[in-house]
Write a protein that holds these residues in place. Sequence first.
Motif, PDB file in Angstrom:
ATOM      1  N   MET A 324      -3.401  -6.221  73.491  1.00  0.00           N
ATOM      2  CA  MET A 324      -2.878  -7.503  73.024  1.00  0.00           C
ATOM      3  C   MET A 324      -2.691  -7.551  71.514  1.00  0.00           C
ATOM      4  O   MET A 324      -1.861  -8.288  71.012  1.00  0.00           O
ATOM      5  CB  MET A 324      -3.815  -8.644  73.467  1.00  0.00           C
ATOM      6  CG  MET A 324      -3.951  -8.791  74.973  1.00  0.00           C
ATOM      7  SD  MET A 324      -2.356  -9.103  75.795  1.00  0.00           S
ATOM      8  CE  MET A 324      -2.038 -10.782  75.237  1.00  0.00           C
ATOM      9  N   GLY A 325      -3.459  -6.736  70.790  1.00  0.00           N
ATOM     10  CA  GLY A 325      -3.339  -6.724  69.340  1.00  0.00           C
ATOM     11  C   GLY A 325      -4.078  -7.878  68.691  1.00  0.00           C
ATOM     12  O   GLY A 325      -4.308  -8.928  69.286  1.00  0.00           O
ATOM     13  N   ARG A 326      -4.469  -7.668  67.449  1.00  0.00           N
ATOM     14  CA  ARG A 326      -5.134  -8.713  66.673  1.00  0.00           C
ATOM     15  C   ARG A 326      -4.103  -9.482  65.843  1.00  0.00           C
ATOM     16  O   ARG A 326      -2.923  -9.158  65.863  1.00  0.00           O
ATOM     17  CB  ARG A 326      -6.187  -8.066  65.759  1.00  0.00           C
ATOM     18  CG  ARG A 326      -7.351  -7.448  66.515  1.00  0.00           C
ATOM     19  CD  ARG A 326      -8.178  -6.518  65.654  1.00  0.00           C
ATOM     20  NE  ARG A 326      -7.443  -5.314  65.290  1.00  0.00           N
ATOM     21  CZ  ARG A 326      -8.014  -4.216  64.806  1.00  0.00           C
ATOM     22  NH1 ARG A 326      -9.321  -4.165  64.632  1.00  0.00           N
ATOM     23  NH2 ARG A 326      -7.279  -3.160  64.487  1.00  0.00           N
ATOM     24  N   VAL A 327      -4.578 -10.502  65.138  1.00  0.00           N
ATOM     25  CA  VAL A 327      -3.686 -11.265  64.268  1.00  0.00           C
ATOM     26  C   VAL A 327      -3.067 -10.320  63.243  1.00  0.00           C
ATOM     27  O   VAL A 327      -3.761  -9.541  62.598  1.00  0.00           O
ATOM     28  CB  VAL A 327      -4.452 -12.397  63.559  1.00  0.00           C
ATOM     29  CG1 VAL A 327      -3.580 -13.053  62.486  1.00  0.00           C
ATOM     30  CG2 VAL A 327      -4.919 -13.436  64.562  1.00  0.00           C
ATOM     31  N   GLY A 328      -1.745 -10.372  63.128  1.00  0.00           N
ATOM     32  CA  GLY A 328      -1.037  -9.496  62.204  1.00  0.00           C
ATOM     33  C   GLY A 328      -0.602  -8.180  62.802  1.00  0.00           C
ATOM     34  O   GLY A 328       0.033  -7.373  62.120  1.00  0.00           O
ATOM     35  N   GLU A 329      -0.925  -7.934  64.091  1.00  0.00           N
ATOM     36  CA  GLU A 329      -0.524  -6.711  64.772  1.00  0.00           C
ATOM     37  C   GLU A 329       0.468  -7.023  65.888  1.00  0.00           C
ATOM     38  O   GLU A 329       0.566  -8.164  66.357  1.00  0.00           O
ATOM     39  CB  GLU A 329      -1.730  -5.992  65.368  1.00  0.00           C
ATOM     40  CG  GLU A 329      -2.708  -5.459  64.341  1.00  0.00           C
ATOM     41  CD  GLU A 329      -3.918  -4.801  64.977  1.00  0.00           C
ATOM     42  OE1 GLU A 329      -4.518  -3.910  64.329  1.00  0.00           O
ATOM     43  OE2 GLU A 329      -4.280  -5.181  66.111  1.00  0.00           O
ATOM     44  N   VAL A 330       1.188  -5.996  66.308  1.00  0.00           N
ATOM     45  CA  VAL A 330       2.120  -6.123  67.426  1.00  0.00           C
ATOM     46  C   VAL A 330       1.483  -5.448  68.633  1.00  0.00           C
ATOM     47  O   VAL A 330       1.511  -4.225  68.756  1.00  0.00           O
ATOM     48  CB  VAL A 330       3.477  -5.464  67.101  1.00  0.00           C
ATOM     49  CG1 VAL A 330       4.428  -5.603  68.284  1.00  0.00           C
ATOM     50  CG2 VAL A 330       4.081  -6.076  65.844  1.00  0.00           C
ATOM     51  N   GLY A 331       0.862  -6.242  69.493  1.00  0.00           N
ATOM     52  CA  GLY A 331       0.234  -5.701  70.692  1.00  0.00           C
ATOM     53  C   GLY A 331       1.278  -5.427  71.767  1.00  0.00           C
ATOM     54  O   GLY A 331       2.073  -6.313  72.109  1.00  0.00           O
TER      55      GLY A 331
END
Length: 597
Positions: A324-331
């Motif tokens: 899912m990714g963290r804030v600021g990442e593209v999950g």
Amino acid sequence: MKKFLQQTFASFIGSLAGLFFFFALSAGGLFFFFMAVLMNSNTPQVDNQSVLVFNLNSQITDSTGDRPLTVVLGEESPDILSLRQITTAINRAAEDERITALFLDGSKGNINTGYGSLTEIRTALENFKNSGKKIISYNVSLGEKDYFLTSLADEIYLNPLGTVEMNGLSSAQLFFADALEKYGIGVQVIRVGQYKSAVEPFTRNDFSPESQLQTEELLTNLWDIYTDKITESPTLTPSSINNIADNIGLLKAEEAQELELVDTLGYPDEVNDNLKIISNNENSDSVPTIDIGEYVAITNRNNTQNVKYTIAILHIDGNIVDGMGRVGEVGGDRMAQEIEKIRDDDNIKGVVVRINSPGGSAIASELIARELELTAQEKPIVISMGDVAASGGYWIATAGEKIFANESTITGSIGVFGLLFNLEDIADNIGINADVIKTNELADIGNTFKTKTEQEINIYQSNVDQIYTLFLEKVAQSRSLSTSEVDEIAQGRVWLGSIAQEIGLVDEIGGLDSAIEYLNTVLELNEQYKIQEFPQRRNWESELLTALGGANFKASNLDKVALTNTIWNLNSELELVDIINKPNRIYTILPFKMNIK
């Protein structure tokens, strides 16, 4: 301490929630509710003869998505504006009779965004200027990125004690192969692409000839674009700018005025007096102003009424990661869910995929590309590249029917690599011995406490080769080229958007607005559309709870590894912890964190 903070925070949230519901259900709660409604109805308006203000110190994001906790809690944090908010406001103001001028306000600090984004903002400023309206700028100090925009102003003001930086572009890189050897951290590399230099900080102490060649060419091409743009006035030439960059670099205010980089040395009150004259408010005590965020909010209410269709903008903004990714990442998983929503929404007639990513996980990139390919069977998809759309970002771009990029977009980097760390020497130095009992020869292939054997390296290399071949095939099919032709321009090499168009990796030079207009034309929407952006913003509360709930690095990973992690994160888009925890992961990402200054 961490447990105490968690308990305290949970107690605080619980108490706050209880108070909220108490007031909400009481007469006092109803009173506050109606007061809030009345306050919200008092929205700002656009006065006649107003000046639109663009604060150059604004934090410019590619989307209106995730807002990190560090921004929320930061003292005197700058305004947060998406690139599209800025360009939309400036373009609308060009046609708005209530707006008489545009003020580029650099009194609070300097602009900090990539040259791809700056190019799109500059295009909007050119449109505003072509409408016959004036642009005024004021800076305490002018950096090269500021000047890329303010050079368009009808009058450029600089504080008498200010400076102008004009010293060319550079991109610095740290190398720490010797340091890793000293600390006993082993690195084994698997890659395809002679220019795929993301691994070089771990294996070398300087740029490889290939990396030096591509970085020099990229910086030279970008600087040529820069000097051509800022010397469109007759008083400056690229030659004079290069002479300044080679011999002066940092100009005092008087020098900048003498060399005609700025027009006037003055203070904010003097700028304000000039704005009064330009906006026909010389008899008023103040100039009616409105900032970009407020202006977009007001005009959006009028521009989205009674529209029939929707164009979706999907933002691929950040490092591409699995899950899912963290804030600021593209999950990858999160983006797949968002794309499915877009595909199932019959009101959405077309999709612009806005990519501002250096790449990342090959698996996540392919997952996103696959979902886009399925969506393209039902509705048109076009690609808009931002500051950077490289490696895994370009992998995703192959799903579009047309690719738009700015002249200064960083793209390409079609290559694959993997990093295999081992902590064998560290463990040996402090008396830790790793022993393994296994049923088969390769059962411990992922063990980070031993050096990989030749057989194991060959297994990893075959996986990297397979993914590179797939990458070439996807690009070849998307760009109507042969795989051999793609291989010649691939090999992990990075290109500017202008060159990428020449070699067939990009279709047209243009920004996000160009991509939207393309869909408007192809779908025959006749401007009767609204924009819906994906994914929706995630709030900072979940980020805070995650931060309180777990540490990024366990003590068992040792201080030496933490030191290496810090050094690596200064230079790479990847996270060292993720590499160590998942040694079999294969990456498609830029050579290194390309901080161009």
